[in-house]
Write an enzyme that holds these catalytic residues in place. Structure first.
Site, short mmCIF file in Angstrom:
data_model
loop_
_atom_site.label_atom_id
_atom_site.label_comp_id
_atom_site.label_asym_id
_atom_site.label_seq_id
_atom_site.Cartn_x
_atom_site.Cartn_y
_atom_site.Cartn_z
N LYS A 109 14.58 -2.25 3.94
CA LYS A 109 14.05 -2.14 2.88
C LYS A 109 14.46 -0.69 2.17
O LYS A 109 14.33 -0.49 0.87
CB LYS A 109 12.60 -2.16 3.74
CG LYS A 109 11.46 -3.01 3.31
CD LYS A 109 10.11 -2.74 3.30
CE LYS A 109 9.28 -4.85 4.08
NZ LYS A 109 7.91 -4.31 4.73
N ASP A 142 10.34 3.82 6.10
CA ASP A 142 9.88 2.60 7.20
C ASP A 142 11.02 2.12 8.10
O ASP A 142 12.26 2.21 7.89
CB ASP A 142 10.15 0.94 6.03
CG ASP A 142 9.21 0.02 6.70
OD1 ASP A 142 8.46 0.20 5.79
OD2 ASP A 142 9.48 -0.49 7.05
N GLY A 160 -7.24 -16.41 -0.47
CA GLY A 160 -5.44 -16.19 1.08
C GLY A 160 -5.35 -15.33 0.36
O GLY A 160 -6.27 -13.87 0.94
N VAL A 177 0.83 -1.60 -0.29
CA VAL A 177 0.21 -0.31 -0.26
C VAL A 177 0.48 0.79 -0.04
O VAL A 177 0.77 2.16 -0.85
CB VAL A 177 -1.31 0.26 1.53
CG1 VAL A 177 -1.77 1.02 0.88
CG2 VAL A 177 -1.58 -1.46 1.04
N GLU A 199 -7.68 1.75 1.42
CA GLU A 199 -7.41 1.69 0.35
C GLU A 199 -8.29 0.46 -0.48
O GLU A 199 -8.55 -0.23 0.58
CB GLU A 199 -5.69 1.43 -0.13
CG GLU A 199 -5.17 0.31 0.93
CD GLU A 199 -5.24 -0.99 0.63
OE1 GLU A 199 -5.89 -1.71 -0.50
OE2 GLU A 199 -5.84 -1.59 1.53
N CYS A 241 -5.34 -9.66 3.97
CA CYS A 241 -6.77 -9.20 4.21
C CYS A 241 -7.52 -9.41 4.27
O CYS A 241 -8.03 -9.39 5.27
CB CYS A 241 -6.96 -7.60 2.52
SG CYS A 241 -5.31 -6.63 2.45
N THR A 251 -5.31 -0.17 6.68
CA THR A 251 -7.38 -1.17 7.30
C THR A 251 -7.06 -0.93 8.70
O THR A 251 -6.02 -2.13 9.43
CB THR A 251 -7.88 -2.66 6.96
OG1 THR A 251 -6.90 -2.54 5.77
CG2 THR A 251 -8.86 -2.91 6.93
N LYS A 271 -14.86 -0.04 4.64
CA LYS A 271 -13.65 -1.21 4.30
C LYS A 271 -13.79 -2.38 4.76
O LYS A 271 -13.20 -3.34 3.52
CB LYS A 271 -12.42 -0.67 4.67
CG LYS A 271 -11.31 -1.24 4.73
CD LYS A 271 -10.50 -1.72 2.67
CE LYS A 271 -10.17 -3.06 2.67
NZ LYS A 271 -8.30 -2.41 2.72
N ARG A 277 1.02 -14.95 2.18
CA ARG A 277 0.52 -15.00 3.22
C ARG A 277 -0.70 -15.57 3.34
O ARG A 277 -1.47 -14.81 2.23
CB ARG A 277 0.33 -12.87 3.84
CG ARG A 277 1.85 -12.19 4.64
CD ARG A 277 1.49 -11.20 4.45
NE ARG A 277 1.24 -10.49 3.51
CZ ARG A 277 1.68 -9.44 4.07
NH1 ARG A 277 1.58 -8.09 4.63
NH2 ARG A 277 1.56 -8.27 2.23
C1 UDX Z 1 -8.70 -7.47 -1.58
C2 UDX Z 1 -9.43 -6.63 -1.92
O1 UDX Z 1 -9.85 -7.43 -3.57
C3 UDX Z 1 -8.72 -5.27 -1.85
O2 UDX Z 1 -9.89 -4.63 -2.83
C4 UDX Z 1 -8.19 -4.71 -0.63
O3 UDX Z 1 -7.86 -3.37 -0.32
C5 UDX Z 1 -7.11 -5.63 -0.30
O4 UDX Z 1 -7.70 -7.33 0.00
P1 UDX Z 1 -5.74 -9.35 -1.79
O5 UDX Z 1 -5.93 -9.39 -1.19
O6 UDX Z 1 -4.84 -8.27 -2.68
O7 UDX Z 1 -7.13 -7.48 -2.31
O8 UDX Z 1 -6.99 -10.29 -2.96
P2 UDX Z 1 -8.07 -10.67 -4.10
O9 UDX Z 1 -7.70 -10.20 -5.20
O10 UDX Z 1 -9.13 -9.27 -3.83
O11 UDX Z 1 -7.86 -12.29 -3.52
C6 UDX Z 1 -7.99 -12.74 -2.55
C7 UDX Z 1 -8.29 -13.82 -2.51
O12 UDX Z 1 -8.88 -13.92 -2.98
C8 UDX Z 1 -6.96 -14.26 -3.13
O13 UDX Z 1 -6.83 -15.71 -2.75
C9 UDX Z 1 -7.88 -14.83 -4.15
O14 UDX Z 1 -7.26 -16.03 -5.65
C10 UDX Z 1 -9.63 -15.22 -3.82
N1 UDX Z 1 -10.07 -15.16 -5.48
C11 UDX Z 1 -10.60 -14.36 -5.46
C12 UDX Z 1 -10.98 -16.59 -5.54
O15 UDX Z 1 -11.58 -17.38 -5.05
N2 UDX Z 1 -11.55 -16.31 -6.44
C13 UDX Z 1 -11.85 -15.45 -6.61
O16 UDX Z 1 -12.74 -15.58 -7.75
C14 UDX Z 1 -11.46 -14.00 -6.87
#
Ligand code: UDX
Length: 449
Positions: free
Chosen positions: A35, A30, A255, A11, A149, A258, A119, A202, A325
């Protein structure tokens, strides 16, 4: 404007580089010295699509420093982008946010707008404003704003530059004006709300997306029993614009840094208020079950995993990131290793993996050579070439467990005309050239077309 950024994770660094691209001078700090050192020497501490070229284009506007006080003194506005990981009770651990707020409170020599991007549970921004004020000996006024975000890892630069909305949580009109001017170069609706509503928004957005995934995964469990095709079901559902096709991809489960932690934190916030959130708790339960069911499919097929050569394709929690993670690969590989399997893995980006006993190799071909079974865990596009005849033949036994439904059943059927194989996926019928599930030796050699 001079902007300060505390925290250079996905982020923070994306926020820094994107604001620099819009013309601001950005000062970045940081506590992880390595980093900052990496950035100072021209490297990147994370992989994010499109980040490197944008950073290079804006090099002169990006300043990396180990000196937090200098950032506080020099900058007009400070963004807090540090981690809020899960603590042992499942709450959001706010200690990193607190320590940044404390140092800003102590060191600031003038009024300051502090923007929390991390968050945080509802009420945290208000509490942080009090904390900053308490530290201050110079009579300064601190205004804390929540500006959540909505960035997907792997697509974070694109998402930052093309947001569906910008949420500004503040009841202070000056801070509102300042944030609106900061975002004036973005073409997106701006929603201004109080800090608590922005914080809740959020969590509500993330848990809705997670719930959508668990919803389709719940149906995939039913589909497995009915012998139906969950992908056709999801596709048909998604054609209805009221439902939408995004986040209806069934699989081994979600996974990342978030969804799992945000759901838990939200449940805890509600429990503290004597409210139950059954959708949220069931979303987590279904997600955990999804990983178990995938493992059970493997176990049912093999009976014993002792000394079986198993290949994991994909370790990251989703494609286009090196982040593992809460990735489904973690639990799956632990179980496989515990059961005595010889586990080899390949991921285009992941080089360090915390599960002992997993041997990481540097190509798909090296990973599947002489393998008895492939488990597809992350849907990296590169893995599509698994079905190419020459590639599939590298396997000792062409047995595929597809945790992401990467292949259509038509593709699998076509491949099986040339190479007898066994293929199991999520919520769809098994395709097999075996007479029974026990022994690869019982392979039926089909007539070639
Ligand atoms: C998420 C939110 O999308 C984002 O808006 C927020 O700010 C942070 O958390 P992120 O964790 O980067 O983003 O990944 P995302 O693309 O949302 O996918 C999360 C998980 O869901 C992944 O493990 C992905 O493989 C899984 N997923 C996603 C599915 O299993 N099926 C889907 O249809 C979509």
């Amino acid at each position: 404007m001079k902007l300060g950024i505390f925290g250079v994770g996905y982020v923070g660094l994306v926020t820094a580089v994107c604001f620099a691209d819009k013309g601001h001078d950005v000062y970045i700090h940081d506590t992880a010295k390595e980093k900052i050192a990496t950035l100072q020497s021209g490297g990147l501490p994370i992989f994010e699509e499109g980040l490197e070229p944008l950073l290079q284009q804006n090099e002169s506007k990006l300043h990396y420093t180990h000196n937090a006080t200098a950032v506080i003194h020099d900058c007009d506005v400070i963004f807090i982008c540090v981690g809020t990981p899960q603590d042992t009770e499942g709450n959001a651990d706010l200690s990193q946010v607190e320590s940044v707020v404390e140092i800003i409170g102590k060191e600031s020599r003038r009024d300051k707008v502090i923007i929390i991007k991390s968050t945080v549970p509802p009420g945290s921004t208000e509490n942080m404003e009090k904390l900053a004020q308490k530290q201050n000996k110079f009579g300064n006024r601190f205004t804390l704003v929540h500006n959540p975000e909505f960035l997907r890892q792997g697509k974070a630069v694109y998402d930052f530059m093309n947001p569906s909305k910008i949420v500004i949580g503040t009841s202070d009109s000056e801070a509102q004006k300042l944030l609106c001017s900061l975002y004036k170069k973005w073409n997106a609706p701006i929603l201004v709300t109080d800090t608590k509503s922005a914080e809740l928004l959020k969590y509500a957005a993330n848990s809705f997306l997670a719930m959508k995934i668990s919803y389709i995964n719940m149906f995939s469990q039913l589909s497995d029993k009915l012998g139906t095709n969950i992908d056709d079901v999801a596709y048909g559902m998604g054609l209805d614009p009221r439902i939408g096709s995004d986040f209806l991809n069934t699989g081994i489960g979600f996974g990342g840094s978030c969804f799992p932690k945000d759901l838990k934190a939200l449940e805890n916030v509600a429990a503290g208020l004597n409210i139950e959130l059954p959708f949220i708790s069931q979303t987590t339960t279904i997600n955990e079950k999804q990983g178990d069911l995938f493992y059970k499919k493997i176990k049912n097929f093999c009976k014993s995993l002792q000394n079986r050569k198993v290949t994991l394709l994909g370790l990251s929690f989703k494609p286009f990131t090196e982040d593992t993670r809460s990735a489904p690969s973690l639990l799956l590989s632990q179980k496989l290793v515990q059961e005595g399997a010889i586990v080899t893995a390949y991921d285009p980006l992941v080089r360090d993996f915390p599960v002992e006993g997993v041997h990481i190799v540097s190509s798909l071909e090296a990973a599947i050579k002489d393998s008895e079974m492939v488990c597809l865990v992350t849907e990296w596009p590169e893995f599509k070439k698994l079905l190419h005849g020459d590639v599939l033949k590298l396997m000792n036994e062409p047995v595929i467990f597809d945790g992401r439904n990467m292949f259509t059943l038509e593709e699998i059927n076509r491949a099986s005309w040339y190479t007898p194989l066994h293929y199991e996926s999520i919520g769809r019928p098994t395709v097999t050239s075996y007479t029974d599930n026990n022994q690869a030796a019982n392979l039926l050699v089909k007539e070639k077309d």
